[in-house]
Design an enzyme around this catalytic site. Structure first.
Site, short mmCIF file in Angstrom:
data_model
loop_
_atom_site.label_atom_id
_atom_site.label_comp_id
_atom_site.label_asym_id
_atom_site.label_seq_id
_atom_site.Cartn_x
_atom_site.Cartn_y
_atom_site.Cartn_z
CD GLU A 528 -2.76 -1.20 2.48
OE1 GLU A 528 -2.64 -0.44 3.10
OE2 GLU A 528 -3.51 -2.43 2.47
CD GLU A 634 -4.78 -7.89 1.81
OE1 GLU A 634 -5.78 -7.03 2.36
OE2 GLU A 634 -3.64 -7.82 2.14
O1 G3I Z 1 -2.13 -6.68 18.63
C1 G3I Z 1 -3.18 -5.88 19.46
C2 G3I Z 1 -3.51 -6.59 20.63
O2 G3I Z 1 -2.02 -6.40 21.27
C3 G3I Z 1 -4.61 -6.12 21.27
O3 G3I Z 1 -5.12 -6.72 22.51
C4 G3I Z 1 -5.87 -6.22 20.31
C5 G3I Z 1 -7.05 -5.69 20.82
O4 G3I Z 1 -7.20 -4.30 20.76
O5 G3I Z 1 -5.52 -5.45 19.41
C6 G3I Z 1 -4.52 -6.07 18.64
O6 G3I Z 1 -3.99 -5.57 17.42
C7 G3I Z 1 -5.22 -5.59 16.34
C8 G3I Z 1 -4.73 -6.56 15.07
O7 G3I Z 1 -5.70 -6.40 14.06
C9 G3I Z 1 -4.54 -7.95 15.59
O8 G3I Z 1 -5.64 -8.33 16.07
C10 G3I Z 1 -5.36 -4.21 15.74
O9 G3I Z 1 -5.91 -3.41 16.87
C11 G3I Z 1 -6.29 -4.01 14.49
O10 G3I Z 1 -6.24 -2.70 13.96
C12 G3I Z 1 -5.85 -4.98 13.51
O11 G3I Z 1 -6.46 -5.06 12.58
C13 G3I Z 1 -6.16 -5.79 11.45
C14 G3I Z 1 -5.72 -4.48 10.32
O12 G3I Z 1 -5.25 -5.04 8.78
C15 G3I Z 1 -4.93 -3.29 10.76
O13 G3I Z 1 -4.28 -2.55 9.70
C16 G3I Z 1 -6.91 -6.56 10.78
O14 G3I Z 1 -7.14 -7.76 11.53
C17 G3I Z 1 -6.21 -7.18 9.20
O15 G3I Z 1 -7.26 -8.05 8.65
C18 G3I Z 1 -5.97 -5.98 8.51
O16 G3I Z 1 -5.26 -6.54 7.37
C19 G3I Z 1 -5.11 -5.62 6.28
C20 G3I Z 1 -4.01 -5.97 5.53
O17 G3I Z 1 -2.80 -6.10 6.66
C21 G3I Z 1 -3.57 -5.08 4.57
N1 G3I Z 1 -4.73 -4.64 3.58
C22 G3I Z 1 -5.92 -4.31 4.07
C23 G3I Z 1 -6.21 -5.45 5.07
C24 G3I Z 1 -7.69 -4.94 5.71
O18 G3I Z 1 -7.47 -3.79 6.54
#
Ligand code: G3I
Length: 708
Positions: A528, A634
Site C-alpha cells: 500500500e 485479500e
Molecule cells: O495486537 C493487538 C493486541 O495487542 C490487542 O490486544 C488487540 C485488541 O485491541 O488488538 C491487536 O491489534 C489488532 C490487530 O488487528 C490484531 O488483532 C489491531 O488493533 C487491529 O487494527 C488489527 O486489524 C487488522 C488491520 O489489518 C490493521 O491494519 C486486521 O485484523 C487485518 O485484517 C487488516 O489487514 C489488512 C492487511 O494487512 C492489508 N490490507 C488491508 C487489510 C484490511 O484492512
C-alpha cells in the site's frame, strides 16, 4: 506565533510543472486529480476519511475480527497509528486510514517521485542499528492448556513485558504549562482575509480520581461563523457531548488507573475552509485523593466473548478476562462449568482464566460467568456465553475440497489465518477446515512489525512460528504479509531518525526473512505505497527515502531470500481509475529500474454488487504484459444493505474466472474463510458462515474450479 505550517495542500498552477520518471501518473494525478481526500470537506466533528467512504468510527480492534476481549492474548505491541479502520463504500478498500494519523496527508513531493535505476545496496548496517533477535526473544514451550490444536507443538512468547513507555508524562511536564497550539494552514488560504479559528479560555486542568471533570470547548472565529470541532481520541469511560450552542464538553470521571498526566487533543476547523485548523492539546492531571475510599466503586465485568460453534470431542479452550475500572482484579466464578472442565490462570495475564474442556455431545452450552469485585464482594456482574456443540458430521461439505480442485490447475488457493487461531474456542475446527480446503495461507497479522518487533532488539515470533509450523504439517505454502507497510508500525520506528530508517527497514526485512527461510516462499515486500489518486503515500518510509524505499525494500528482500517470490501488494487497483493507473506506472518504473519484483498482490476487498470485471481483466493484462505475476491476495466480498449471498457468490466466481483465464494469475486467496473472523465481520464477506457452514460462494467456486 505559528507552531507549524502545513505544506501538503496543492498550489494552483501546479499541474503543468511535474517532470520525473513517474510524473505522468504518480505526480500529475496527485496534483490534478479531483477525488483526493484532501478535497473532501469534513462534516462538523468528523475527521476526513481517506476514501470519502463511510467511517464507522469504530476502533480498529472492534472491526478486526480478531476475536473477543480475551481471545488472542499472547501479543505484544499495538497498532500505534491511532487511526480507525472504517468501512468503505468503495469496492476494494483495503484501509481507510490517513497514513500516520495526520489530518493533512497530501500529494507527493515530485522531486523524489523517481526510482533510482540499478541501485547496488550497501552492506547492512555494521554494527547493526538494533540488536539482532537474541535468546530472550525466542518463544518458549507452551505448558498447560494454551491451545486446542494438537498436531504441532505450540509455543508462546516469552513475556508480555514489552510495553513502550515512551511519552509517559511527568509532573514536571505538567508544570511547564500548556502546550502551544498547532496550526494547519493550507497554502491557498489568504490569512489576511480569513482568520484562524481558536479556542476560548482553554487550559490544562487538574482533577482527583473519582471526581467528575467537565471541560468545555468553545471554538471561535473572528470572521463570524462557528468553527467545527473534532476530538482526536476520547479517554476510556469519558463522554464527548454536543451542547448545541457551538460548544462541546468532555465529561470524564477518571479512576485510579488514570492517575498521572493525560492528554486530550481537539481540533477546531474554519467554518469556510475546513482544512484551515487550530489543534490544541490540553493536559489533565489526575491526582489520587488523600482518602481514596470515597472513590466510587463500579461493578467489575466479564469481558465480551462471542458465541462460538465448536465440535464434539475437540479441546475447547476459552480465555475469560475479567476487568474492573479501578484497576483491581475481580475474581471469576463459573456457575456451571462443563463436565471435566479445568480452569487455570493464564501464564502471564492475571485477569485471564483459561477454561478447557472436551464436549462429549452435541448441545448448546450456556456458560454463566460472574466477575466479583476484589474489595466489595456484593458487587458483581454476570455474562452468559453460548457455545454450540455440533457433531463432526455437521461440518461435512459436499463435493471435492477446494485445494484438490485447485491443485489440478496448479493454482494456489488460500486464506489469511487469524493470529493465534489455536487459542480460540473453535481453534481445532478452524485449523482442520482451513487445512482441508486451502493449500496456501497468509499471516493476516502475525508478521506485522508492531507485533513482531515492538521494541528495538525485542522480537515476538510465537504467532508466526506456530502458523508456519501448522502450515508445514498441513502441506500449505505460507505467504508472508507484510514486510514494509505504513500501518501497524511500532512507535519506536515512527519516532526513528529519518537518516536511520533505511537501515531499520533493511534490518527488519533481513531478520524476518532469514528466520523463516524456505518455510515462507512468497512475501508481500511492500504494501500500500499508493494513495487513492495514484500518488505516493506520505508514509514513515516515503518521508525518509522517497519512492526509492520501494526499490530498496525489494533489493534487500532479494538479497535475503534469493529464491522467494516478491510481491508488491495494493488495494483499489484491480479496476480502472487513477490508483490503478498509478499502480501500472509504479510497476513500470520498478521493472525499468531493475527492481527485483516478481508480481503484484491485488487485495480485492469488494462489495457484493461489484461488476467491473472487464476492467479487472484489463489491469491483469497490463501487469502480465510487464512480465509480472498476479496474486489475488485479500479477496473478500461484503454483503452490505440490500445485497445477497447469491450476489456475493457471483463475485467470488467471476473473480476466480478472471484468475483462471489469466495465465499469470498464480493465487486466489481470501482474507479469511469463516465469517466468524473477518476484519469486515459485520458484512459476512467470506466463504463459510460463522458456524462453519458453506455459503453459496463456497459452492460457486467449488463448481467453477471443477469446470474446464
Ligand atoms: O495486537 C493487538 C493486541 O495487542 C490487542 O490486544 C488487540 C485488541 O485491541 O488488538 C491487536 O491489534 C489488532 C490487530 O488487528 C490484531 O488483532 C489491531 O488493533 C487491529 O487494527 C488489527 O486489524 C487488522 C488491520 O489489518 C490493521 O491494519 C486486521 O485484523 C487485518 O485484517 C487488516 O489487514 C489488512 C492487511 O494487512 C492489508 N490490507 C488491508 C487489510 C484490511 O484492512
Amino acid at each position: 506565533m505559528f507552531h507549524s505550517r502545513s505544506t501538503s495542500f496543492l498550489k494552483p498552477g501546479f499541474c503543468g510543472l511535474k517532470i520525473g520518471l513517474l510524473s505522468l501518473m504518480l505526480v500529475f494525478l496527485a496534483a490534478c486529480g479531483s477525488s483526493g481526500s484532501d478535497n473532501t470537506a469534513p462534516a462538523d466533528d468528523t475527521p476526513p476519511t481517506q476514501d470519502g467512504g463511510e467511517d464507522t468510527g469504530a476502533d480498529d480492534a472492534d472491526t478486526s475480527g480478531q476475536g473477543d476481549d480475551a481471545g488472542s492474548t499472547d501479543t505484544a505491541g499495538s497498532d500505534g497509528d491511532g487511526s480507525t479502520t472504517g468501512t468503505a463504500t468503495g469496492s476494494d478498500s483495503g484501509t481507510d486510514d490517513t497514513g500516520n494519523g495526520s489530518t493533512d496527508s497530501g500529494s507527493s513531493d515530485p522531486v523524489s517521485s523517481e526510482i533510482t535505476a540499478d541501485r547496488v545496496l550497501d552492506p547492512l548496517p555494521n554494527p547493526p542499528l538494533t540488536a539482532a533477535p537474541g535468546a530472550d526473544s525466542e518463544p518458549v514451550r507452551a505448558l498447560g492448556p494454551v491451545s486446542n490444536v494438537t498436531e504441532f507443538f505450540v509455543v508462546r512468547n516469552p513475556t508480555r513485558d514489552l510495553e513502550d513507555d515512551y511519552g509517559i508524562l511527568t509532573d514536571e511536564d505538567f508544570a511547564a504549562g500548556p502546550l502551544p497550539a498547532v496550526y494547519h494552514i493550507p497554502e491557498h488560504v489568504d490569512t489576511s482575509t480569513n482568520s484562524l479559528p481558536y479556542f476560548d479560555n482553554l487550559t490544562d486542568v487538574e482533577v482527583f480520581a473519582g471526581e467528575e471533570l467537565t471541560v468545555i470547548f468553545k471554538p471561535l472565529d473572528d470572521d463570524g461563523g462557528i468553527p467545527g470541532l473534532f476530538p482526536n481520541a476520547i479517554p476510556a469511560g469519558a463522554r464527548y457531548v454536543d451542547n448545541f450552542n457551538g460548544t462541546r464538553s468532555l465529561i470524564w470521571r477518571p479512576l485510579q488507573p488514570q492517575v498521572g498526566i493525560q492528554e486530550f487533543t481537539i481540533t477546531a476547523t474554519d467554518p469556510v475552509e475546513p482544512y484551515y485548523r487550530t489543534e490544541r492539546t490540553i493536559r489533565i492531571k489526575v491526582k489520587m485523593p488523600s482518602d481514596p475510599s470515597g472513590i466510587v466503586n463500579i461493578a467489575p465485568v466479564v469481558n465480551e466473548i462471542w458465541p462460538r460453534t465448536v465440535r464434539v470431542n475437540d479441546f475447547v479452550t476459552l480465555y475469560i478476562k475479567v476487568s474492573d475500572a479501578n484497576g483491581t482484579i475481580p475474581s471469576l466464578e463459573i456457575a456451571n462449568p462443563p463436565a471435566g472442565a479445568t480452569i487455570v490462570p493464564h501464564y502471564s495475564e492475571e485477569a485471564i482464566s483459561i477454561l478447557r474442556f472436551v464436549p462429549q455431545t452435541a448441545e448448546a452450552i450456556d456458560l454463566e460467568l460472574t466477575a466479583r469485585d476484589a474489595e466489595d464482594t456484593s458487587l458483581s456482574t454476570s455474562r452468559t456465553v453460548t457455545l454450540e456443540v455440533l457433531e463432526d458430521s455437521d461440518f461435512i461439505r459436499p463435493g471435492s475440497r477446494l485445494r484438490e480442485l485447485a491443485a489440478s490447475r496448479d493454482l494456489l488457493i488460500g486464506y489469511a489465518a487469524l493470529q493465534g487461531f489455536y487459542e480460540q474456542p473453535d481453534g481445532a475446527l478452524y485449523a482442520d477446515i482451513a487445512a482441508e480446503e486451502f493449500n496456501f495461507v497468509t499471516t493476516e497479522n502475525s508478521l506485522k512489525w508492531d507485533l513482531v518487533n515492538p521494541l528495538p532488539g525485542k522480537y515476538r515470533w510465537a504467532q508466526a512460528d506456530n502458523l508456519v509450523q501448522h502450515a508445514k504439517t498441513r502441506r500449505q505454502a505460507v505467504h508472508g504479509h507484510t514486510l514494509v507497510w505504513h500501518r501497524q508500525l511500532p512507535g519506536w520506528i515512527k519516532r526513528s531518525a529519518l537518516d536511520e530508517r533505511e537501515g531499520h527497514m533493511r534490518e527488519f526485512i533481513d531478520r524476518v526473512i532469514t528466520r523463516y527461510g524456505d518455510d515462507i516462499p512468497i512475501w508481500d515486500v511492500v504494501n500500500e505505497a499508493l494513495e487513492e489518486d495514484g500518488s505516493f503515500r506520505q508514509s514513515t518510509w516515503y518521508e525518509a527515502m522517497g519512492a526509492d524505499f520501494i526499490d530498496i525494500a525489494f533489493r534487500q528482500a532479494r538479497l535475503s531470500a534469493p529464491e522467494a517470490v516478491l510481491l508488491y501488494n495494493e488495494y483499489d487497483v484491480s479496476f480502472a481509475g487513477p490508483k490503478s493507473d498509478g499502480l501500472i506506472a509504479l510497476m513500470t518504473a520498478l521493472t525499468d529500474a531493475g527492481t527485483p519484483v516478481d508480481g503484484v498482490g491485488f487485495q480485492m476487498h469488494l462489495d457484493a454488487d461489484f461488476d467491473r470485471y472487464e476492467e479487472v481483466a484489463a489491469t491483469f493484462g497490463k501487469i502480465a504484459a510487464l512480465d509480472l505475476d498476479i496474486y489475488i491476495t485479500e479477496l473478500d466480498v461484503s454483503i452490505r444493505s440490500g445485497m445477497s449471498e447469491e450476489q456475493q457468490a457471483e463475485v467470488y466466481e467471476e473473480v476466480l474466472s478472471l484468475c483462471l483465464d489469466q495465465p499469470r494469475c498464480k493465487a486466489y486467496q481470501a482474507w479469511g474463510f469463516t465469517d466468524m473472523y473477518s476484519w469486515r465481520r459485520e458484512f459476512n464477506p467470506l466463504l463459510l458462515d460463522r458456524r462453519y457452514q458453506p455459503k453459496p460462494a463456497y459452492f460457486a467456486i467449488q463448481e467453477r474450479l471443477g469446470q474446464n
